[in-house]
Design an enzyme around this catalytic site. Structure first.
Site, PDB file in Angstrom:
ATOM      1  N   GLU A 173      35.358  45.047  57.786  1.00 32.90           N
ATOM      2  CA  GLU A 173      34.571  44.992  56.554  1.00 32.90           C
ATOM      3  C   GLU A 173      33.236  45.721  56.747  1.00 32.90           C
ATOM      4  OE1 GLU A 173      34.011  40.966  55.346  1.00 32.90           O
ATOM      5  OE2 GLU A 173      33.243  41.500  53.369  1.00 32.90           O
TER       6      GLU A 173
HETATM    7  O1  LIG Z   1      31.799  47.079  44.240  1.00 30.01           O
HETATM    8  C1  LIG Z   1      30.782  46.440  44.474  1.00 30.01           C
HETATM    9  N1  LIG Z   1      29.599  47.057  44.620  1.00 30.01           N
HETATM   10  C2  LIG Z   1      28.462  46.404  44.921  1.00 30.01           C
HETATM   11  N2  LIG Z   1      28.408  45.079  45.075  1.00 30.01           N
HETATM   12  C3  LIG Z   1      29.545  44.399  44.931  1.00 30.01           C
HETATM   13  C4  LIG Z   1      30.771  45.017  44.632  1.00 30.01           C
HETATM   14  N3  LIG Z   1      31.712  44.091  44.562  1.00 30.01           N
HETATM   15  C5  LIG Z   1      31.091  42.914  44.807  1.00 30.01           C
HETATM   16  N4  LIG Z   1      29.788  43.089  45.017  1.00 30.01           N
HETATM   17  C6  LIG Z   1      28.762  42.068  45.292  1.00 30.01           C
HETATM   18  O2  LIG Z   1      29.216  41.218  46.345  1.00 30.01           O
HETATM   19  C7  LIG Z   1      28.614  39.927  46.185  1.00 30.01           C
HETATM   20  C8  LIG Z   1      29.674  38.887  46.195  1.00 30.01           C
HETATM   21  O3  LIG Z   1      30.266  38.787  47.462  1.00 30.01           O
HETATM   22  P1  LIG Z   1      31.832  38.570  47.615  1.00 30.01           P
HETATM   23  O4  LIG Z   1      32.395  37.812  46.462  1.00 30.01           O
HETATM   24  O5  LIG Z   1      32.449  39.909  47.877  1.00 30.01           O
HETATM   25  O6  LIG Z   1      31.909  37.622  48.876  1.00 30.01           O
HETATM   26  P2  LIG Z   1      32.452  37.892  50.362  1.00 30.01           P
HETATM   27  O7  LIG Z   1      32.134  39.335  50.694  1.00 30.01           O
HETATM   28  O8  LIG Z   1      31.689  36.926  51.221  1.00 30.01           O
HETATM   29  O9  LIG Z   1      33.919  37.627  50.310  1.00 30.01           O
HETATM   30  C9  LIG Z   1      27.874  39.969  44.868  1.00 30.01           C
HETATM   31  O10 LIG Z   1      26.524  40.250  45.148  1.00 30.01           O
HETATM   32  C10 LIG Z   1      28.508  41.142  44.147  1.00 30.01           C
HETATM   33  O11 LIG Z   1      27.592  41.713  43.228  1.00 30.01           O
HETATM   34 CA   LIG Z   2      32.224  41.356  49.666  1.00 27.97          CA
END
Ligand SMILES: O=c1[nH]cnc2c1ncn2[C@@H]1O[C@H](COP(=O)(O)OP(=O)(O)O)[C@@H](O)[C@H]1O
Ligand SMILES: [Ca+2]
Length: 401
Positions: free
Chosen positions: A147
């Protein structure tokens, strides 16, 4: 994985038929707080020449797939509805050679294996009945190392730094985990870093040896639970979790991953930045590996760093901006010291900004003056590990040379 990747060159249109060879890639990000589809369009001027990115179509739904742990079919429906977009965006002549992948992140890493597998297998059914190319291992849990690396690739590709010596480090703050990734330049960093935090990655005929760490449980939403010392079982007994990061008179409830958490301020009437910081500090101090080399290095920061900087008016939603670590600290102080229970912003803004401050300073060990470039999109393309994943899958299918 020793299986040879299928050679797809045979199904590509011969270059004489089209001026440029158009290539599509579809990547689903099953994040802890939402599911997103990224449909990328690239072209190659000739076989073997560099891949150029033309654009992205992006859509998202909430909540995250992991919230459907007990209803996997319903989770897969969310994927199916987003996939419809891809059928509209990619010409039918390209469906069969357009790879389709889904990677789940930290929300899935926290699920019991049988629930995670149940969800992934429903998604596989949806993928297998789609007209797209479903590579082997198309639907998996992405590990934290990949990631971080894939996000670093995206940012350095989009900012045109991938092929020079001036790469930039990346900071991603998700709901459940957080990543830091950079290209180490000092020998001391390489010597002092545990091997598992160094990863080599090959792309576009270059090998990148990166430092990357992912911390499960230190995403913004999981950090709230840790600060509140909240657990699912106690939440189900309808207990209220209290913190000095809320105004004293406040009572509220927050639904996360299908669980309702009641929260509120303390009856002692005390609140504010200082008390909040000491609560938040506990979950960060001593929990992260620090690297001397990066204390002053500028980093690109996105996801919740970006969202909370927007919510607190540190940056503009459309344009992002350049901040120093101390700007988050000052804003946290300002918000936490002037909270009222009827203020218009989120009840968690004080806690979130304080957490970001503590994570940057005491977690990663950044200086107050370290520069953070807050960027959401470059040339209308999202800063997300998904673009790196698209390159990776296209390369593994030999669609790139
Ligand atoms: O395509 C993207 N571009 C920029 N930020 C993103 C994108 N997709 C998700 N985010 C951001 O990622 C954050 C949410 O994290 P996520 O749900 O991905 O959790 P995780 O990475 O811990 O699984 C939020 O701030 C959301 O705005
Ligand atoms: Ca994420």
């Amino acid at each position: 994985d020793t299986d040879p990747a299928p050679d797809l060159r045979s199904v590509l249109p011969s270059e004489v038929n089209s001026k440029y060879n158009t290539i599509y890639g579809i990547v689903f990000d099953a994040g802890s707080t939402g599911t997103r589809i990224h449909i990328y369009t690239f072209h190659q001027r000739a076989a073997g020449s560099p891949l150029e990115l033309d654009g992205e179509i992006f859509e998202s739904v909430k909540p995250g797939l992991s919230a459907y742990a007990n209803q996997p079919e319903k989770g897969a429906d969310a994927v199916l509805s987003l996939l419809q977009l891809a059928q509209d965006a990619v010409p039918s002549s390209h469906w069969q050679k357009t790879p389709l992948i889904l990677k789940a992140t930290a929300g899935f890493r926290l699920l019991p294996v049988h629930q995670a597998e149940g969800l992934l297998s429903e998604v596989r059914k949806v993928f297998n009945s789609s007209p797209f190319l479903v590579p082997e291992n198309s639907v998996t849990i992405l590990d934290g190392t990949d990631e971080g690396i894939l996000a670093w690739i995206t940012v350095n590709f989009l900012t045109g730094r991938l092929h020079g010596d001036h790469s930039v480090g990346t900071l991603d703050l998700g709901g459940a985990s957080t990543q830091i990734t950079f290209l180490p330049l000092n020998k001391a960093t390489l010597d002092e870093t545990p091997q598992e935090s160094l990863a080599s990655f090959e792309l576009f005929n270059s090998t990148y040896r990166l430092y990357t760490r992912s911390y499960l449980g230190l995403g913004l939403k999981e950090a709230r639970l840790a600060v509140l010392e909240a657990s699912v079982s106690v939440a189900q007994q309808e207990q209220t979790f209290r913190s000095h990061c809320f105004p004293p008179a406040l009572n509220g409830s927050w639904v996360f991953s299908g669980v309702t958490y009641r929260y509120g301020g303390h009856s002692d009437g005390l609140t504010g930045f200082h008390l909040c910081y000491s609560e938040v500090q506990r979950i960060v101090v001593g929990k992260l590996h620090q690297v001397e080399e990066i204390r002053h290095s500028p980093f690109y920061a996105f996801s919740y760093y970006y969202d909370r900087a927007v919510d607190s008016s540190l940056i503009d939603f459309e344009n992002g901006g350049v901040l120093e670590v101390r700007d988050f600290a000052q804003k946290a102080r300002e918000v936490c010291d002037h909270m009222t229970s009827d203020s218009s912003h989120s009840h968690f803004l004080c806690m979130d900004l304080t957490y970001i401050t503590a994570l940057l300073r005491e977690g990663f060990g950044f200086e107050d003056g370290t520069i953070l470039q807050l960027t959401k999109k470059v040339r209308n393309v999202e800063m997300s590990w998904t673009l790196g994943a698209a390159f990776h899958v296209l390369q593994s299918l030999l669609l790139l040379e």
